[in-house]
Motif scaffolding. Structure first.
Motif, PDB file in Angstrom:
ATOM      1  N   VAL A  81      32.534  -4.777  15.168  1.00  0.00           N
ATOM      2  CA  VAL A  81      32.075  -3.438  14.692  1.00  0.00           C
ATOM      3  C   VAL A  81      33.014  -3.020  13.614  1.00  0.00           C
ATOM      4  CG1 VAL A  81      30.836  -1.191  14.946  1.00  0.00           C
ATOM      5  CG2 VAL A  81      30.585  -3.127  16.590  1.00  0.00           C
ATOM      6  N   ASP A  82      32.528  -2.514  12.467  1.00  0.00           N
ATOM      7  CA  ASP A  82      33.523  -1.982  11.322  1.00  0.00           C
ATOM      8  C   ASP A  82      33.241  -0.390  11.507  1.00  0.00           C
ATOM      9  OD1 ASP A  82      31.552  -1.213   9.478  1.00  0.00           O
ATOM     10  OD2 ASP A  82      31.699  -3.175   8.540  1.00  0.00           O
ATOM     11  N   GLU A  83      34.114   0.357  10.706  1.00  0.00           N
ATOM     12  CA  GLU A  83      34.299   2.014  10.693  1.00  0.00           C
ATOM     13  C   GLU A  83      32.641   2.367  10.058  1.00  0.00           C
ATOM     14  OE1 GLU A  83      37.032   0.849   7.271  1.00  0.00           O
ATOM     15  OE2 GLU A  83      36.043  -0.022   8.970  1.00  0.00           O
ATOM     16  N   SER A  84      32.118   1.414   9.359  1.00  0.00           N
ATOM     17  CA  SER A  84      30.938   2.257   8.700  1.00  0.00           C
ATOM     18  C   SER A  84      29.762   1.474   9.434  1.00  0.00           C
ATOM     19  CB  SER A  84      30.800   1.653   7.398  1.00  0.00           C
ATOM     20  OG  SER A  84      30.552   0.066   7.288  1.00  0.00           O
ATOM     21  N   ASP A  85      29.812   1.168  10.749  1.00  0.00           N
ATOM     22  CA  ASP A  85      28.951   0.614  11.582  1.00  0.00           C
ATOM     23  C   ASP A  85      28.145  -0.714  11.086  1.00  0.00           C
ATOM     24  OD1 ASP A  85      28.592   1.933  14.180  1.00  0.00           O
ATOM     25  OD2 ASP A  85      26.776   2.959  13.600  1.00  0.00           O
TER      26      ASP A  85
ATOM     27  N   THR B  72      36.575  -3.762  15.194  1.00  0.00           N
ATOM     28  CA  THR B  72      36.978  -3.421  16.184  1.00  0.00           C
ATOM     29  C   THR B  72      36.028  -4.478  17.277  1.00  0.00           C
ATOM     30  OG1 THR B  72      37.530  -1.311  16.010  1.00  0.00           O
ATOM     31  CG2 THR B  72      37.429  -1.775  18.261  1.00  0.00           C
ATOM     32  N   VAL B  73      36.630  -5.134  17.945  1.00  0.00           N
ATOM     33  CA  VAL B  73      35.746  -6.016  19.153  1.00  0.00           C
ATOM     34  C   VAL B  73      35.175  -5.036  20.172  1.00  0.00           C
ATOM     35  CG1 VAL B  73      35.787  -7.825  20.754  1.00  0.00           C
ATOM     36  CG2 VAL B  73      37.394  -7.809  18.638  1.00  0.00           C
ATOM     37  N   ARG B  74      33.847  -5.193  20.451  1.00  0.00           N
ATOM     38  CA  ARG B  74      33.209  -4.399  21.516  1.00  0.00           C
ATOM     39  C   ARG B  74      33.055  -5.517  22.620  1.00  0.00           C
ATOM     40  NH1 ARG B  74      30.180   0.699  18.911  1.00  0.00           N
ATOM     41  NH2 ARG B  74      31.814   1.361  17.685  1.00  0.00           N
ATOM     42  N   ALA B  75      33.619  -5.542  23.650  1.00  0.00           N
ATOM     43  CA  ALA B  75      33.161  -6.761  24.369  1.00  0.00           C
ATOM     44  C   ALA B  75      32.037  -6.591  25.286  1.00  0.00           C
ATOM     45  CB  ALA B  75      34.414  -6.667  25.592  1.00  0.00           C
TER      46      ALA B  75
ATOM     47  N   VAL C 235      20.091  -7.390  15.025  1.00  0.00           N
ATOM     48  CA  VAL C 235      21.247  -6.824  15.772  1.00  0.00           C
ATOM     49  C   VAL C 235      21.712  -5.651  15.015  1.00  0.00           C
ATOM     50  CG1 VAL C 235      23.521  -7.419  16.651  1.00  0.00           C
ATOM     51  CG2 VAL C 235      21.744  -9.079  16.785  1.00  0.00           C
ATOM     52  N   SER C 236      21.888  -5.469  13.784  1.00  0.00           N
ATOM     53  CA  SER C 236      22.294  -4.370  13.105  1.00  0.00           C
ATOM     54  C   SER C 236      21.602  -3.058  13.383  1.00  0.00           C
ATOM     55  CB  SER C 236      22.225  -4.516  11.579  1.00  0.00           C
ATOM     56  OG  SER C 236      23.180  -5.842  11.229  1.00  0.00           O
ATOM     57  N   LEU C 237      20.178  -3.287  13.263  1.00  0.00           N
ATOM     58  CA  LEU C 237      19.300  -2.233  13.548  1.00  0.00           C
ATOM     59  C   LEU C 237      19.321  -1.575  15.079  1.00  0.00           C
ATOM     60  CD1 LEU C 237      16.157  -3.622  11.524  1.00  0.00           C
ATOM     61  CD2 LEU C 237      17.246  -1.446  10.990  1.00  0.00           C
ATOM     62  N   LEU C 238      19.344  -2.520  15.967  1.00  0.00           N
ATOM     63  CA  LEU C 238      19.321  -2.217  17.323  1.00  0.00           C
ATOM     64  C   LEU C 238      20.707  -1.667  17.645  1.00  0.00           C
ATOM     65  CD1 LEU C 238      17.495  -5.149  18.865  1.00  0.00           C
ATOM     66  CD2 LEU C 238      16.749  -2.891  18.569  1.00  0.00           C
ATOM     67  N   HIS C 239      21.846  -1.993  17.120  1.00  0.00           N
ATOM     68  CA  HIS C 239      22.984  -1.638  17.243  1.00  0.00           C
ATOM     69  C   HIS C 239      23.074  -0.247  16.720  1.00  0.00           C
ATOM     70  CE1 HIS C 239      27.433  -0.524  17.117  1.00  0.00           C
ATOM     71  NE2 HIS C 239      27.364  -0.364  15.889  1.00  0.00           N
ATOM     72  N   ARG C 240      22.623   0.333  15.541  1.00  0.00           N
ATOM     73  CA  ARG C 240      22.583   1.700  15.078  1.00  0.00           C
ATOM     74  C   ARG C 240      21.587   2.547  15.959  1.00  0.00           C
ATOM     75  NH1 ARG C 240      22.664  -1.393  10.199  1.00  0.00           N
ATOM     76  NH2 ARG C 240      24.710  -0.887   9.033  1.00  0.00           N
TER      77      ARG C 240
END
Length: 266
Positions: free
Chosen positions: A126-130, A253-256, A72-77
């Motif tokens: 998601v935090d400010e550092s992604d 921050t929540v991303r719905a 999930v982290s990789l695909l989010h970035r």
């Protein structure tokens, strides 16, 4: 054959080492019901390369909670999560997060859900550092309980004897921490009021539940918010399976509906 039926199955090396039989079963079920490309990465770098080369195939991770979080982290970035759908067959020592998200237990049931299930959109912290959080966030990082197998029979027997011959010692007081917690800009607690811990959980509906505990004799403070900021002296936090820090401030921050996971049809 549609792109939905074309799978990229990424098998985590830890899952292969811990439970090769479940990995084999999952692979057989997935290959029997779809056109599947199987990848056997040897480490995190190869894991990332396999996902990056997915093309139009739907990624399926065979592994534990850490493998899911890594994917999930990789695909989010890669900014793919908004339109894509991930699938998981949980195999490994720690799969509690996967099950809490609704993924079935057992290699056969989970693999069948990959083939026959439907996508469900889930919220993401998601935090400010992604950095991303799929389940629970605890501040400061919760201490792990000792593993059961590490306590020998002899140690247990000695503890029992000591309990019988003298009173049990009083429980140690809970550690407190000076943290400032804001929910959607509203101050919940400040540095002058020490807290035991803060938990944040992103459920459904685009909001997170925030719980601040000051002590057993006081009712916890509860709030729902789209954004949570914690600051104070150096602190560590546990996000899903990872401990991060020390940091002095962090905002989540929540991303719905930010990511999709294939789950059994209700």
């Amino acid at each position: 054959m549609s792109a939905h039926d074309q799978l990229l199955v990424v098998i985590d090396p830890v899952a292969r080492r811990l439970d090769g039989e479940s990995v084999r079963i999952a692979k057989d079920v997935l290959c029997g019901g779809s056109e599947a490309k199987i990848c056997f990465p040897q480490g995190p770098e190869e894991f990332a390369r396999a996902l990056a080369r997915r093309g139009s195939r739907r990624p399926v991770v065979v592994g534990d909670d850490r493998a899911l979080l890594r994917a999930v982290s990789l695909l989010h970035r890669d900014r793919w999560l908004g339109d894509g759908v991930l699938a998981l067959v949980p195999v490994g020592a720690s799969v509690r997060l996967a099950h809490s998200l609704g993924v079935p237990a057992g290699a056969v049931a989970a693999a069948r859900a990959v083939l026959d299930g439907s996508p469900r959109r889930l919220d993401l912290l998601v935090d400010e550092s992604d950095g991303v959080v799929l389940g629970d966030l605890t501040i400061p990082a919760a201490r792990r309980a000792p593993r059961a197998e590490a306590v020998s029979v002899w140690t247990t027997a000695r503890s029992l004897v000591r309990t019988l011959v003298r009173p049990a010692p009083a429980a140690a007081p809970a550690r407190t921490h000076r943290l400032r917690v804001e929910a959607d800009g509203v101050l919940l607690t400040d540095l002058d009021r020490p807290v035991e811990d803060v938990t944040v959980h992103a459920g459904l509906g685009g909001s997170a539940e925030v719980v601040v505990r000051h002590g057993t004799e006081q009712e916890p403070l509860r709030a729902t918010a789209r954004s949570v900021t914690v600051s104070g002296p150096d602190f560590r936090y546990r996000a899903d399976a990872h401990v991060t820090g020390p940091v002095r401030t962090r905002t989540w921050t929540v991303r719905a509906g930010a990511w999709g996971l294939t789950l059994p049809v209700a």
